[in-house]
Write an enzyme that holds these catalytic residues in place. Structure first.
Site, PDB file in Angstrom:
ATOM      1  N   GLY A 198       0.926  -1.067  -0.026  1.00 49.20           N
ATOM      2  CA  GLY A 198       0.045  -0.142  -0.189  1.00 49.20           C
ATOM      3  C   GLY A 198       0.904   1.177  -0.136  1.00 49.20           C
ATOM      4  O   GLY A 198       2.012   1.371  -0.557  1.00 49.20           O
ATOM      5  N   SER A 199       0.253   2.125   0.500  1.00 48.69           N
ATOM      6  CA  SER A 199       0.939   3.627   0.567  1.00 48.69           C
ATOM      7  C   SER A 199       2.193   3.640   1.572  1.00 48.69           C
ATOM      8  O   SER A 199       3.013   4.571   1.587  1.00 48.69           O
ATOM      9  CB  SER A 199       0.165   4.804   1.064  1.00 48.69           C
ATOM     10  OG  SER A 199      -1.200   5.032  -0.027  1.00 48.69           O
ATOM     11  N   THR A 200       2.514   2.573   2.021  1.00 50.37           N
ATOM     12  CA  THR A 200       3.792   2.577   3.096  1.00 50.37           C
ATOM     13  C   THR A 200       4.924   2.679   2.209  1.00 50.37           C
ATOM     14  O   THR A 200       5.926   2.982   2.809  1.00 50.37           O
ATOM     15  CB  THR A 200       3.872   1.304   4.031  1.00 50.37           C
ATOM     16  OG1 THR A 200       3.672   0.313   3.403  1.00 50.37           O
ATOM     17  CG2 THR A 200       2.670   1.462   4.946  1.00 50.37           C
TER      18      THR A 200
END
Length: 635
Positions: free
Chosen positions: A327-329
């Site tokens: 994801g956005s991590t």
């Protein structure tokens, strides 16, 4: 009738017959005596050494003395794995007259359940070295010991041995990190050193117990004892003491580990915390856990079947084997990759209308905020978790350069040193896709990789290791679980450590840190509620990993989905920014947005490590999560 004349005796004939018979009898006696004397001469003179040795073996017996297994402690000296005294039932097949009859009697005396009888009998027939005892049953109770003692005369070759048995005080909390020991099976027996493992019935099966088996086990000893005709020991004639295994001190902090477990209570997920400067793993939790003590003595079929059939997969170590979209991590790492490749500059600004389109393609790749964030630079792209910025960055970098740059942070590789069973995750490339699917790489797949979706799969340990490297300004320290073996510290410079990441401009680290700090403290930060009241500078990044793909015009609505179809919540963070002491990765399955659920857990872990007494309790955090449920500020 007339009388028959009487037969006259012939003394000479009778004497001759007597002498012949006496001679024959004497010859028989002489022959038998000769045979007996010859046999005695053969046994006592010719075969003297052989039978003396056999007699000695019947009188004198060599018994192995298994070593005490080394203890395992946390970094503060808290005992995590100990040895408790117990009684085990063993059998030496060579001393048993009728094995089947003996086993049937044991089943009756010990009241072995019907479903366990077959396994009980198989253990008795498991291949062993000659005159080595086979372990039939562990941890006998007082009634079972009494039944064996009363019937001892009917059970030649059967012994009740007092030994130390592995025990884990915090079994569920530590199960996945420590692993467990279990009975030695036939395959392991064939590979083990017969001298070193003489009399040993248990061996490390998973986790730390398996990785450090050589250090924890020690060296077996032996003793020479004199026995009577019934096999009872009369006295000890000699002894070589066993060498106990080394004690192992781990990098784990038991309090932090328990906090992580409590924070995830009732959820499927994982939390990993690492000390960036040393690579020491402070906590590594996967939930739900299981009672590892059941596996030491041999778990019963019903309990094992229940664990296997549990939909929450308690036996699965999510921390090192769970594959999740990042994801956005992934965005801070991708931003640094873009800077290194010269694709972007820290001050480059894009305009976000709420979507991104590839050249000559009508499909719109949506930002999580459907109307867009307007003008976005690098720091704001991290603070608001803007997808459009990273769609553009990924397209300009291309999958080849993305793969090269992300490999430097450990993605797609096993990053731990002494982590038994770690998975490498998946960092996709065009070569991988060609080999796996026999298909070319498509530009749209590069955009998915740019926001940590698509084929990209990471483990919680990988995310924590990458975050620690980010906090170290690119200096790689390989994560490890062992702090000391005996009194010897485990070195920090471990084999297989990745090379450091070097930037052309050291100020680029600060720009990424600023963006990650604004995630928690900025007015637009996706986790700004988590950052309220922070007493230290913390950088973080939230992430939301899709469990299934939405259509182009579909909108995500958690209330309309089954619980296991909802998004995973992710968060990475480190603190303090100026001198990082802890790096954390959190993944909570099907919990929704990472900006709420996962971020609160990461903040609680960081508070506990940096503030100690001021850190909130796990119950307070769960109450906060219930209050904030559904208030997702970003992906």
């Amino acid at each position: 009738m007339p009388k028959r004349p009487g037969t006259l005796k012939n003394p000479e004939q009778e004497l001759r017959i007597f002498r012949i018979r006496a001679l024959l009898a004497a010859l028989v006696v002489i022959v038998l005596t000769s045979l007996l004397m010859g046999r005695l001469f053969y046994l006592q003179v010719t075969q003297h050494e052989i039978y003396t040795t056999r007699s000695e073996k019947n009188r004198v017996r060599i018994e192995p003395l298994p070593p005490n297994r080394g203890l395992i402690y946390d970094r503060n000296g808290t005992l995590l794995a100990e040895n408790r005294p117990t009684y085990n039932l063993t059998l030496v097949r060579e001393r048993v007259d009728d094995l089947d009859e003996t086993l049937n009697l044991l089943v009756e005396l010990l009241d072995v359940p019907d479903e366990e009888v077959e396994a009980f009998q198989q253990r008795s027939r498991q291949r062993q070295r000659p005159f080595q005892p086979a372990l039939l049953m562990s941890d006998l109770n007082e009634e079972q010991i009494a039944n064996i003692a009363v019937n001892r005369y009917r059970l030649p070759g059967v012994e009740v041995e007092a030994q130390l048995l592995r025990y884990y005080p915090d079994a569920e909390v530590m199960a996945h990190a420590l692993g467990y020991v279990g009975r030695i099976n036939a395959e392991e027996l064939a590979e083990l050193d017969p001298g070193r493992y003489a009399g040993t019935h248990f061996i490390g099966k998973t986790g730390i117990e398996r990785f450090y088996e050589d250090e924890l086990h020690g060296q077996a000893g032996l003793r020479k004892v004199e026995t009577n005709a019934r096999g009872r020991v009369l006295r000890e004639l000699g002894r070589v003491d066993p060498v106990p295994g080394e004690n192992l001190t781990l990098t784990l902090d038991e309090n932090l580990q328990r906090l992580a477990y409590d924070l995830l209570e009732g959820r499927r997920g994982s939390i990993v915390a690492i000390a960036p400067a040393t690579g020491e793993i402070l906590a590594m939790v996967s939930t739900p856990g299981f009672d590892s003590n059941q596996f030491v003595t041999g778990i019963d079929f019903a309990s094992y079947r229940a664990l296997q059939e549990d939909h929450d997969l308690p036996l699965f170590n999510r921390a090192i084997r769970g594959h999740y979209p990042a994801g956005s991590t992934i965005k801070p790492f991708l931003a640094l990759g873009g800077l290194v490749e010269g694709v972007i500059t820290p001050d480059r600004v894009i305009n976000d209308p709420g979507y991104y389109q590839l050249p000559n393609d009508t499909r719109r790749y949506r930002n999580w905020l459907r109307w867009g964030h307007g003008r976005v630079d690098l720091e704001r792209s991290l603070a608001v978790s803007n997808n459009t910025y990273y769609y553009s960055l990924a397209h300009e970098m291309g999958i080849d350069r993305i793969h090269e740059q992300m490999s430097g942070f450990g993605f797609g590789q096993r990053v731990g040193y002494d982590i038994q069973g770690e998975s490498s995750g998946l960092l996709p490339s065009r070569e991988w896709k060609r080999a796996r699917y026999n298909q070319p790489w498509y530009p749209g797949e590069t955009l998915s990789a740019g926001i940590g979706q698509g084929y990209w799969q990471v483990t919680p340990l990988q995310l924590a290791a990458a975050t620690a490297t980010l906090a170290n300004r690119g200096h790689w320290v390989r994560p490890r679980l062992a702090l000391r073996i005996g009194d010897e510290p485990v070195p920090r410079d471990l084999p297989g450590t990745l090379p450091d990441i070097e930037l052309e401009n050291d100020a680029w680290w600060d720009r990424v840190y600023n963006g990650m700090e604004k995630v928690l403290t900025g007015n637009e930060g996706t986790a700004r509620r988590t950052g309220v009241g922070l007493e230290y500078r913390m950088g973080g990044k939230s992430g939301t990993a899709q469990v299934f793909s939405l259509g182009q015009d579909q909108r995500y609505n958690a209330d309309e989905l089954a619980e296991r179809l909802r998004d995973h919540a992710l968060f990475i963070g480190f603190a303090p920014i100026e001198d990082p002491q802890i790096a954390v990765s959190v993944i909570v399955e099907n919990a929704g947005g990472g900006s709420t659920h996962a971020a609160h857990l990461a903040r609680a872990m960081t508070d506990a490590w940096l503030l100690e007494d001021e850190a909130p309790e796990a119950e307070e955090i769960r109450e906060t999560l219930e209050h904030d449920n559904g208030r997702v500020e970003g992906n």
